[in-house]
Design a protein around this motif. Structure first.
Motif, PDB file in Angstrom:
ATOM      1  N   ASN A 103     -60.768  -0.250 -14.454  1.00 41.20           N
ATOM      2  CA  ASN A 103     -60.142  -0.611 -13.244  1.00 41.20           C
ATOM      3  C   ASN A 103     -58.669  -1.058 -13.104  1.00 41.20           C
ATOM      4  N   ALA A 104     -58.291  -1.387 -14.298  1.00 38.86           N
ATOM      5  CA  ALA A 104     -56.973  -1.600 -14.306  1.00 38.86           C
ATOM      6  C   ALA A 104     -55.953  -0.433 -14.125  1.00 38.86           C
ATOM      7  N   GLN A 105     -56.575   0.808 -14.720  1.00 35.93           N
ATOM      8  CA  GLN A 105     -55.898   2.007 -14.666  1.00 35.93           C
ATOM      9  C   GLN A 105     -56.159   2.535 -12.941  1.00 35.93           C
ATOM     10  N   LEU A 106     -57.195   2.272 -12.538  1.00 30.39           N
ATOM     11  CA  LEU A 106     -57.181   2.667 -11.007  1.00 30.39           C
ATOM     12  C   LEU A 106     -56.429   1.824 -10.191  1.00 30.39           C
ATOM     13  N   ALA A 107     -56.301   0.677 -10.357  1.00 30.71           N
ATOM     14  CA  ALA A 107     -54.940  -0.033  -9.504  1.00 30.71           C
ATOM     15  C   ALA A 107     -53.942   0.422  -9.904  1.00 30.71           C
ATOM     16  N   SER A 108     -53.508   0.695 -11.232  1.00 28.02           N
ATOM     17  CA  SER A 108     -52.372   1.218 -11.510  1.00 28.02           C
ATOM     18  C   SER A 108     -51.798   2.643 -10.528  1.00 28.02           C
ATOM     19  N   TYR A 109     -52.790   3.217 -10.454  1.00 30.57           N
ATOM     20  CA  TYR A 109     -52.764   4.623  -9.706  1.00 30.57           C
ATOM     21  C   TYR A 109     -52.575   4.227  -8.106  1.00 30.57           C
ATOM     22  N   LYS A 110     -53.246   3.265  -7.624  1.00 29.94           N
ATOM     23  CA  LYS A 110     -52.933   2.887  -6.400  1.00 29.94           C
ATOM     24  C   LYS A 110     -51.761   2.308  -6.010  1.00 29.94           C
ATOM     25  N   VAL A 111     -51.278   1.545  -6.920  1.00 27.04           N
ATOM     26  CA  VAL A 111     -49.946   1.102  -6.873  1.00 27.04           C
ATOM     27  C   VAL A 111     -48.778   2.037  -6.830  1.00 27.04           C
ATOM     28  N   ALA A 112     -49.169   3.335  -7.818  1.00 28.65           N
ATOM     29  CA  ALA A 112     -48.033   4.078  -7.636  1.00 28.65           C
ATOM     30  C   ALA A 112     -47.998   5.089  -6.492  1.00 28.65           C
ATOM     31  N   TYR A 113     -49.184   5.316  -5.759  1.00 31.77           N
ATOM     32  CA  TYR A 113     -49.624   5.878  -4.759  1.00 31.77           C
ATOM     33  C   TYR A 113     -48.698   5.216  -3.489  1.00 31.77           C
ATOM     34  N   ARG A 114     -48.715   3.676  -3.309  1.00 32.69           N
ATOM     35  CA  ARG A 114     -47.872   3.162  -2.389  1.00 32.69           C
ATOM     36  C   ARG A 114     -46.629   3.231  -2.541  1.00 32.69           C
ATOM     37  N   VAL A 115     -46.181   3.125  -3.804  1.00 30.62           N
ATOM     38  CA  VAL A 115     -44.619   3.213  -4.338  1.00 30.62           C
ATOM     39  C   VAL A 115     -44.174   4.618  -3.810  1.00 30.62           C
ATOM     40  N   ALA A 116     -44.921   5.460  -4.097  1.00 29.13           N
ATOM     41  CA  ALA A 116     -44.433   6.895  -3.679  1.00 29.13           C
ATOM     42  C   ALA A 116     -44.558   7.090  -2.097  1.00 29.13           C
ATOM     43  N   GLN A 117     -45.232   6.440  -1.327  1.00 28.98           N
ATOM     44  CA  GLN A 117     -45.535   6.666   0.136  1.00 28.98           C
ATOM     45  C   GLN A 117     -44.283   5.892   0.820  1.00 28.98           C
ATOM     46  N   CYS A 118     -43.722   4.813   0.009  1.00 28.37           N
ATOM     47  CA  CYS A 118     -42.774   4.088   0.583  1.00 28.37           C
ATOM     48  C   CYS A 118     -41.413   4.705   0.112  1.00 28.37           C
ATOM     49  N   LYS A 119     -41.602   5.627  -0.813  1.00 23.91           N
ATOM     50  CA  LYS A 119     -40.138   6.110  -1.470  1.00 23.91           C
ATOM     51  C   LYS A 119     -39.278   4.874  -1.920  1.00 23.91           C
ATOM     52  N   LYS A 120     -39.722   4.149  -2.748  1.00 20.52           N
ATOM     53  CA  LYS A 120     -39.228   3.133  -3.133  1.00 20.52           C
ATOM     54  C   LYS A 120     -38.864   3.254  -4.718  1.00 20.52           C
ATOM     55  N   PRO A 121     -37.847   2.794  -5.611  1.00 18.19           N
ATOM     56  CA  PRO A 121     -37.798   2.802  -7.001  1.00 18.19           C
ATOM     57  C   PRO A 121     -39.093   2.416  -7.618  1.00 18.19           C
ATOM     58  N   LEU A 126     -47.761  -1.101 -15.151  1.00 18.60           N
ATOM     59  CA  LEU A 126     -47.111  -1.094 -14.044  1.00 18.60           C
ATOM     60  C   LEU A 126     -45.565  -0.853 -14.370  1.00 18.60           C
ATOM     61  N   SER A 127     -45.218  -0.299 -15.494  1.00 16.62           N
ATOM     62  CA  SER A 127     -43.846  -0.169 -15.919  1.00 16.62           C
ATOM     63  C   SER A 127     -43.196   1.002 -15.165  1.00 16.62           C
ATOM     64  N   ASN A 128     -41.777   1.292 -15.544  1.00 20.00           N
ATOM     65  CA  ASN A 128     -41.314   2.309 -14.997  1.00 20.00           C
ATOM     66  C   ASN A 128     -41.736   3.532 -15.029  1.00 20.00           C
ATOM     67  N   ASN A 129     -41.807   3.843 -16.539  1.00 15.73           N
ATOM     68  CA  ASN A 129     -42.398   5.266 -17.008  1.00 15.73           C
ATOM     69  C   ASN A 129     -43.898   5.447 -16.387  1.00 15.73           C
ATOM     70  N   THR A 130     -44.742   4.261 -16.574  1.00 14.12           N
ATOM     71  CA  THR A 130     -45.836   4.502 -16.093  1.00 14.12           C
ATOM     72  C   THR A 130     -46.020   4.860 -14.609  1.00 14.12           C
ATOM     73  N   ILE A 131     -45.261   4.257 -13.821  1.00  8.59           N
ATOM     74  CA  ILE A 131     -45.461   4.815 -12.336  1.00  8.59           C
ATOM     75  C   ILE A 131     -44.905   6.045 -12.145  1.00  8.59           C
ATOM     76  N   GLY A 132     -44.069   6.556 -12.926  1.00 12.20           N
ATOM     77  CA  GLY A 132     -43.527   7.979 -12.989  1.00 12.20           C
ATOM     78  C   GLY A 132     -44.566   8.928 -13.059  1.00 12.20           C
ATOM     79  N   ARG A 133     -45.360   8.547 -14.330  1.00  8.12           N
ATOM     80  CA  ARG A 133     -46.578   9.487 -14.777  1.00  8.12           C
ATOM     81  C   ARG A 133     -47.459   9.602 -13.765  1.00  8.12           C
ATOM     82  N   ARG A 134     -47.756   8.271 -13.060  1.00  5.61           N
ATOM     83  CA  ARG A 134     -49.102   8.105 -12.237  1.00  5.61           C
ATOM     84  C   ARG A 134     -48.684   9.175 -10.992  1.00  5.61           C
TER      85      ARG A 134
END
Length: 367
Positions: A114-132, A165-173
């Motif tokens: 569930n933590a991994q799924l939440a990480s992917y969902k947050v990464a998807y939101r970050v990519a949609q908003c085009k944020k760092p 939710l680290s920088n590299n983790t969000i990039g990989r997601r």
């Protein structure tokens, strides 16, 4: 003497004969771990389908040929001389602690589903908003913990720390999500025929890019999606552009025989019937029909407009470019007046329609 010469000749012939196989040297005997080796402070671990001795004191793993009593004793006496006279129970207690520590490391390194799924969902939101990518760890996670601690309790908020939710983790997601979307698109394109639309573009860094869109039938709907965007490293010749497209289609397992249409601008490198990209694609896909892009045709037609209509078109194009090239301007909307491309485009189409039937139009009140 003749007997000696005969034997020597036969031996030389045997060595020169290719049918004679070299001698097979026996493999080195692999030792097995014995429970008695625990008296020297060593247990057994498996590394690459090989049993290797591991010290229960320093957790060091030795080579396979070190699985001998004298070498194990030498390691104990050299590196841990204070434990050389300890009983077996002492090393057995060390072995229990070692296994408990290894299981603890494995449990800490694993991420709950569930933590991994939440990480992917947050990464998807970050990519949609085009944020760092750093915004997830610096802003989103602290805000989420504050909201959960206020609405629920602190124990529930502390569980959010398990979400990576680290920088590299969000990039990989984000990379994993993009690859999955690309694979889903390629699977749908493979099911039937498709058409391609490609054009060259230049970004803010002055890099030349080849943007290719694909149009295909998904069920009962006609869909158009971005297929790929590749950088043109060399000259933008027809051969280089075809090589980029052909390489991608081979990697995506898409067949040229299923391509029934191509759409480009009127440049010679694109639309040339002998050496252009159109001609190269028709060699591998004879059924593909070339179409001149309507947007480029409108741009060519606008050069022959009357001065009054050309003045209106110049203001409209400048307004659209000013809004769409600035994200802050594009997001601002006023009640009743939304300066967006979707509202200006119908007016541009009406202007083109009037220009085809009339030589000039009247400009009133700035409209």
């Amino acid at each position: 003497m003749e007997k000696f010469l005969t034997q020597h000749k036969r031996k030389a012939e045997d060595e020169a004969s290719p049918d004679v196989l070299p001698k097979q040297f026996p493999k080195a005997k692999m030792r097995k771990y014995d429970e008695a080796y625990l008296a020297f402070g060593f247990t057994c671990t498996t590394v690459g389908n090989e049993e290797r001795p591991q010290c229960v004191v320093c957790l060091k793993v030795l080579a396979c040929d070190s699985l001998k009593p004298n070498k194990l004793r030498r390691h104990l006496e050299t590196n841990h001389p204070e434990h050389k006279d300890k009983p077996v129970d002492f090393f057995r207690h060390k072995l229990v602690n070692c296994r408990a520590q290894q299981s603890l490391f494995t449990k800490a390194a694993s991420v709950p589903a569930n933590a991994q799924l939440a990480s992917y969902k947050v990464a998807y939101r970050v990519a949609q908003c085009k944020k760092p990518h750093t915004i997830a760890e610096e802003l989103i996670l602290p805000c989420a913990m504050d909201m959960v601690s206020v609405m629920l309790n602190d124990s529930a908020a502390s569980k959010l720390r398990a979400i990576p939710l680290s920088n590299n983790t969000i990039g990989r997601r984000i990379y994993d999500i993009s690859k999955d979307i690309e694979e889903q698109l390629n699977d749908k394109v493979r099911d039937g025929r498709f058409s391609l639309q490609m054009d060259e573009a230049t970004d803010s860094n002055k890099d030349c890019l080849l943007i290719t869109y694909v149009r295909f039938i998904d069920g009962d709907d006609m869909r158009e999606e971005l297929l790929f965007c590749k950088q043109i490293t060399g000259r933008a010749t027809a051969e280089e552009l075809f090589k980029i497209i052909d390489t991608y289609l081979k990697e995506a397992n898409l067949k040229w025989e299923d391509c029934v249409g191509i759409c480009t601008d009127g440049a010679r490198a694109m639309a040339g019937i002998r050496g252009g990209l159109q001609a190269l694609i028709k060699r591998v896909s004879p059924n593909a029909q070339w179409t001149h892009c309507m947007i480029h045709r409108e741009a060519l037609a606008s050069k022959q407009l009357s001065p009054e209509l050309n003045d209106v078109m110049t203001h409209v194009i400048a307004t659209v470019n000013y809004i769409k090239t600035r994200p802050v301007k594009a997001r601002k909307e006023s009640p009743g007046h939304t300066p967006s491309f979707c509202h200006i485009l119908p007016m541009r189409d009406r202007i083109f329609c009037c220009g085809l039937h009339q030589n000039k139009i009247q400009v009133k009140d700035g409209h």
